[in-house]
Design a protein around this motif. Structure first.
Motif, short mmCIF file in Angstrom:
data_model
loop_
_atom_site.label_atom_id
_atom_site.label_comp_id
_atom_site.label_asym_id
_atom_site.label_seq_id
_atom_site.Cartn_x
_atom_site.Cartn_y
_atom_site.Cartn_z
N LEU A 92 0.83 -1.20 0.00
CA LEU A 92 0.00 0.00 0.00
C LEU A 92 0.87 1.25 0.00
CD1 LEU A 92 -2.78 1.25 0.05
CD2 LEU A 92 -2.79 1.06 2.56
N THR A 143 2.11 1.69 -3.51
CA THR A 143 1.01 2.18 -4.34
C THR A 143 0.78 3.67 -4.11
OG1 THR A 143 -0.07 0.01 -4.30
CG2 THR A 143 -1.44 1.91 -4.87
N ALA A 186 -6.51 -1.71 -3.93
CA ALA A 186 -5.79 -1.90 -2.67
C ALA A 186 -6.73 -2.25 -1.52
CB ALA A 186 -4.99 -0.65 -2.33
N PRO A 201 -4.01 -5.48 -1.29
CA PRO A 201 -2.90 -4.52 -1.41
C PRO A 201 -1.74 -5.02 -2.25
CG PRO A 201 -3.67 -4.67 0.86
CD PRO A 201 -4.33 -5.78 0.11
#
Length: 226
Positions: free
Chosen positions: A17, A20, A160, A164
């Protein structure tokens, strides 16, 4: 030892995460924070509590609107990229740190540094691509690229929520593709900009007067013939 092991597991779980978010920050940190705040309120996505505050959501909603306009106008988008050169990497590092751990320890600091680096590289890839797109004479390409970026951010961040690691993998692929495309377009952008600068530096030629015609010209010819 058990507590330290548990903390490491939390940090490791936050890596996809955080990656991202760092990737998204390199493109549009305002949309990222706003989207994560909304999703934090509506879903079970574990996001920094500050993102869910009403005042934060209002401020970032305004910034999202400004970015949506500036990012779709030819050359203004490149100026906007320049203005965000420091903001996007810093946002990537801060968001990655907040996601990784509320307390700053070594693993969290590494994730924060990595997040800043990912955001910085993504930012430069975006800026380079936009510079190349701006060499196109038609403005529609700016809108298409900008919308595609926003859609990618929304799609990956929503992914996510469910997985995730899948979102992190998608972000990694998009990150790699963006860097490759930016490198491929960098030469084209430099060549076009160099040609434009050369044309501006070239001295303007004085207009050539057309040959004289009419009665005066005819009389001159008759005089010469006489």
């Amino acid at each position: 030892m058990a507590g330290r092991s548990g903390d490491n597991e939390v940090v490791e779980a936050a890596i996809p995460l955080a990656f991202t978010a760092a990737w998204a920050s390199g493109i549009n940190p305002y949309l990222l924070v706003f989207l994560m705040g909304i999703l934090g309120r509506l879903t079970s996505l574990d996001v920094p509590v500050a993102f869910e505050r009403t005042d934060v959501l209002i401020v970032f909603a305004v910034l999202v609107a400004i970015d949506a306009v500036a990012d779709k106008i030819m050359w203004l988008d490149s100026a906007w990229d320049v203005a965000n050169t420091a903001i996007r990497p810093i946002a990537g590092g801060v968001v990655a740190l907040l996601i990784a751990s509320p307390s700053v320890d070594l693993p969290s600091a590494v994730i924060a540094a990595g997040g800043g680096a990912v955001a910085l590289i993504t930012h430069f890839a975006k800026a380079t691509t936009r510079l190349a797109v701006n060499t196109s004479p038609e403005p529609a390409s700016n809108v298409v690229v900008s919308v595609a970026e926003d859609v990618a951010i929304v799609g990956v961040v929503i992914t996510a929520i469910f997985n995730p690691w899948v979102a992190g993998a998608i972000a990694a692929v998009l990150f790699t593709v963006a860097v490759i495309v930016a490198i491929a377009l960098a030469g084209t952008a430099r060549a076009v900009i160099r040609n434009r600068r050369n044309r501006r530096r070239m001295p303007k030629q004085a207009p050539v007067a057309p040959p004289a015609t009419g009665p005066e010209s005819g009389s001159d010819e008759r005089i010469g013939g006489a």
